[in-house]
Design a protein around this motif. Structure first.
Motif, PDB file in Angstrom:
ATOM      1  N   GLY A   5       0.431  23.233 -11.291  1.00 57.90           N
ATOM      2  CA  GLY A   5       1.574  22.890 -12.142  1.00 57.90           C
ATOM      3  C   GLY A   5       2.609  22.031 -11.458  1.00 57.90           C
ATOM      4  N   GLU A   6       2.336  21.603 -10.238  1.00 57.94           N
ATOM      5  CA  GLU A   6       3.275  20.776  -9.501  1.00 57.94           C
ATOM      6  C   GLU A   6       3.258  19.347 -10.025  1.00 57.94           C
ATOM      7  OE1 GLU A   6      -0.451  20.816  -6.830  1.00 57.94           O
ATOM      8  OE2 GLU A   6       0.467  21.978  -8.451  1.00 57.94           O
ATOM      9  N   LEU A   7       4.367  18.647  -9.840  1.00 53.59           N
ATOM     10  CA  LEU A   7       4.469  17.254 -10.279  1.00 53.59           C
ATOM     11  C   LEU A   7       4.035  16.341  -9.141  1.00 53.59           C
ATOM     12  CD1 LEU A   7       5.427  15.393 -12.617  1.00 53.59           C
ATOM     13  CD2 LEU A   7       7.624  15.256 -11.423  1.00 53.59           C
ATOM     14  N   LEU A   8       3.085  15.445  -9.419  1.00 53.75           N
ATOM     15  CA  LEU A   8       2.539  14.572  -8.397  1.00 53.75           C
ATOM     16  C   LEU A   8       2.779  13.115  -8.753  1.00 53.75           C
ATOM     17  CD1 LEU A   8      -0.920  16.318  -7.838  1.00 53.75           C
ATOM     18  CD2 LEU A   8       1.214  16.698  -6.578  1.00 53.75           C
ATOM     19  N   ALA A   9       3.016  12.301  -7.723  1.00 49.16           N
ATOM     20  CA  ALA A   9       3.174  10.859  -7.904  1.00 49.16           C
ATOM     21  C   ALA A   9       1.800  10.216  -7.920  1.00 49.16           C
ATOM     22  CB  ALA A   9       4.018  10.277  -6.779  1.00 49.16           C
ATOM     23  N   THR A  10       1.555   9.362  -8.925  1.00 43.47           N
ATOM     24  CA  THR A  10       0.235   8.744  -9.050  1.00 43.47           C
ATOM     25  C   THR A  10       0.295   7.220  -9.100  1.00 43.47           C
ATOM     26  OG1 THR A  10       0.339   8.887 -11.466  1.00 43.47           O
ATOM     27  CG2 THR A  10      -0.683  10.728 -10.299  1.00 43.47           C
ATOM     28  N   GLY A  11       1.497   6.647  -8.970  1.00 46.76           N
ATOM     29  CA  GLY A  11       1.624   5.199  -9.082  1.00 46.76           C
ATOM     30  C   GLY A  11       2.576   4.627  -8.064  1.00 46.76           C
ATOM     31  N   GLY A  12       2.909   3.340  -8.246  1.00 45.37           N
ATOM     32  CA  GLY A  12       3.855   2.665  -7.368  1.00 45.37           C
ATOM     33  C   GLY A  12       5.279   2.936  -7.801  1.00 45.37           C
ATOM     34  N   ARG A  13       5.601   2.477  -9.011  1.00 40.22           N
ATOM     35  CA  ARG A  13       6.884   2.832  -9.603  1.00 40.22           C
ATOM     36  C   ARG A  13       6.667   4.118 -10.389  1.00 40.22           C
ATOM     37  NH1 ARG A  13       9.077  -2.270 -12.714  1.00 40.22           N
ATOM     38  NH2 ARG A  13       6.921  -2.360 -13.403  1.00 40.22           N
ATOM     39  N   VAL A  14       7.307   5.188  -9.972  1.00 42.56           N
ATOM     40  CA  VAL A  14       6.928   6.535 -10.406  1.00 42.56           C
ATOM     41  C   VAL A  14       7.900   7.128 -11.419  1.00 42.56           C
ATOM     42  CG1 VAL A  14       6.501   8.892  -9.600  1.00 42.56           C
ATOM     43  CG2 VAL A  14       5.681   6.944  -8.266  1.00 42.56           C
ATOM     44  N   LEU A  15       9.200   7.013 -11.152  1.00 48.83           N
ATOM     45  CA  LEU A  15      10.215   7.604 -12.022  1.00 48.83           C
ATOM     46  C   LEU A  15      11.308   6.597 -12.338  1.00 48.83           C
ATOM     47  CD1 LEU A  15      10.780  11.009 -10.142  1.00 48.83           C
ATOM     48  CD2 LEU A  15       9.441  10.693 -12.238  1.00 48.83           C
ATOM     49  N   GLY A  16      11.903   6.748 -13.507  1.00 48.62           N
ATOM     50  CA  GLY A  16      13.104   5.989 -13.857  1.00 48.62           C
ATOM     51  C   GLY A  16      14.221   6.971 -14.130  1.00 48.62           C
ATOM     52  N   THR A  54       0.837  -1.199   0.000  1.00 48.84           N
ATOM     53  CA  THR A  54       0.000   0.000   0.000  1.00 48.84           C
ATOM     54  C   THR A  54       0.874   1.253   0.000  1.00 48.84           C
ATOM     55  OG1 THR A  54      -1.710  -1.188   1.227  1.00 48.84           O
ATOM     56  CG2 THR A  54      -1.843   1.219   1.197  1.00 48.84           C
ATOM     57  N   TYR A  55       0.529   2.211  -0.840  1.00 45.29           N
ATOM     58  CA  TYR A  55       1.302   3.456  -0.907  1.00 45.29           C
ATOM     59  C   TYR A  55       0.355   4.626  -1.150  1.00 45.29           C
ATOM     60  CZ  TYR A  55       0.792   2.276  -5.861  1.00 45.29           C
ATOM     61  OH  TYR A  55       0.287   1.922  -7.090  1.00 45.29           O
ATOM     62  N   SER A  56       0.827   5.816  -0.793  1.00 47.49           N
ATOM     63  CA  SER A  56       0.022   7.032  -0.961  1.00 47.49           C
ATOM     64  C   SER A  56       0.184   7.584  -2.373  1.00 47.49           C
ATOM     65  CB  SER A  56       0.452   8.102   0.046  1.00 47.49           C
ATOM     66  OG  SER A  56       0.259   7.659   1.372  1.00 47.49           O
ATOM     67  N   LYS A  57      -0.873   8.170  -2.902  1.00 51.93           N
ATOM     68  CA  LYS A  57      -0.827   8.853  -4.192  1.00 51.93           C
ATOM     69  C   LYS A  57      -1.003  10.356  -3.980  1.00 51.93           C
ATOM     70  CE  LYS A  57      -2.663   5.038  -6.986  1.00 51.93           C
ATOM     71  NZ  LYS A  57      -3.688   4.635  -7.984  1.00 51.93           N
ATOM     72  N   GLY A  58      -0.529  11.135  -4.944  1.00 53.10           N
ATOM     73  CA  GLY A  58      -0.715  12.574  -4.889  1.00 53.10           C
ATOM     74  C   GLY A  58       0.366  13.330  -4.151  1.00 53.10           C
ATOM     75  N   THR A  59       1.462  12.655  -3.764  1.00 55.39           N
ATOM     76  CA  THR A  59       2.549  13.357  -3.088  1.00 55.39           C
ATOM     77  C   THR A  59       3.384  14.123  -4.116  1.00 55.39           C
ATOM     78  OG1 THR A  59       3.971  11.396  -3.214  1.00 55.39           O
ATOM     79  CG2 THR A  59       2.644  11.683  -1.229  1.00 55.39           C
ATOM     80  N   GLU A  60       3.926  15.264  -3.702  1.00 54.14           N
ATOM     81  CA  GLU A  60       4.618  16.158  -4.629  1.00 54.14           C
ATOM     82  C   GLU A  60       6.092  15.782  -4.789  1.00 54.14           C
ATOM     83  OE1 GLU A  60       5.305  20.939  -5.541  1.00 54.14           O
ATOM     84  OE2 GLU A  60       4.237  20.290  -3.734  1.00 54.14           O
ATOM     85  N   ILE A  61       6.570  15.898  -6.012  1.00 50.99           N
ATOM     86  CA  ILE A  61       7.975  15.636  -6.349  1.00 50.99           C
ATOM     87  C   ILE A  61       8.599  16.940  -6.828  1.00 50.99           C
ATOM     88  CG2 ILE A  61       9.540  14.285  -7.781  1.00 50.99           C
ATOM     89  CD1 ILE A  61       7.185  12.305  -8.207  1.00 50.99           C
TER      90      ILE A  61
END
Length: 212
Positions: free
Chosen positions: A157-168, A125-132
């Motif tokens: 205009g902020e970048l938000l995390a919406t998944g589990g694996r978010v960035l590469g 389980t992980y949170s969504k909508g956190t800012e990067i």
């Protein structure tokens, strides 16, 4: 987790080329796995055109097929794109047109490495909508690219995390250690308290290179 600990995931990083895949290994994989598959589909009257991604494991020097996907796989594809010298789109069109045997795919010799940044809690389980924050600063770093896998733009205009694996976070270098260092230098620029990554992606390849 570091040292291959914790639950199984879809992959927390990748590097290319893989040292375990020698020319002899490629020949074995093609002769015992890929070509029989293509031949079987042809015999059934269903010749395949497109991306065929084989998920393999090598056990005591013997490659074994776990799965096929008719798509690219990430993060594996990301390191391939970092090393691809040719234009990808004409290669895909050539595959659709059945002309891929006349297409010359060219690759950079320098290795590439990608580290996945995931939301804390993944693969559970992980949170969504956190800012990067901080990705603009990565643009100043040479030989580094950021691939978005699970992000969206917020109302301001902020970048938000919406998944589990978010960035590469991918990098190229003259050797695998250099690529690894560049990738982690870029990760250290990112301000995302709700994200995490493995800190040892590519350690086997680095270890083998150190022994040479």
């Amino acid at each position: 987790g570091d040292g291959d600990t914790g639950p199984n995931t879809g992959g927390m990083g990748a590097y290319s080329p893989a040292l375990i895949v020698t020319p002899d290994m490629v020949e074995t994989i093609m002769d015992t796995i890929i070509k029989p598959t293509m031949s079987g589909m042809n015999k059934e009257g269903n010749p395949y055109k497109g991306i065929l991604y084989a998920g393999l494991m090598v056990d005591q020097g013997i490659p074994k097929l776990l799965e096929y996907n008719v798509r690219f796989g990430d993060p594996e594809c990301q390191v391939l794109m970092m090393r691809l010298k040719s234009d990808l789109l004409p290669a895909l069109i050539a595959a659709c047109d059945g002309m891929l045997n006349n297409f010359d795919l060219r690759w950079y010799d320098d290795p590439a490495l990608v580290v996945v940044m995931a939301a804390k809690g993944y693969p559970g389980t992980y949170s969504k909508g956190t800012e990067i924050k901080g990705l603009n600063d990565i643009k100043k770093l040479p030989d580094v690219k950021v691939f978005h896998a699970g992000t969206s733009t917020g109302p301001q205009g902020e970048l938000l995390a919406t998944g589990g694996r978010v960035l590469g976070i991918a990098a190229v270098g003259e050797n695998i250690r250099t690529a690894q260092n560049k990738a982690y230098q870029a990760i250290d620029v990112i301000d995302w308290p709700n994200g995490f990554c493995r800190r040892d992606i590519g350690w086997r390849a680095v270890q083998k290179n150190n022994k040479k």
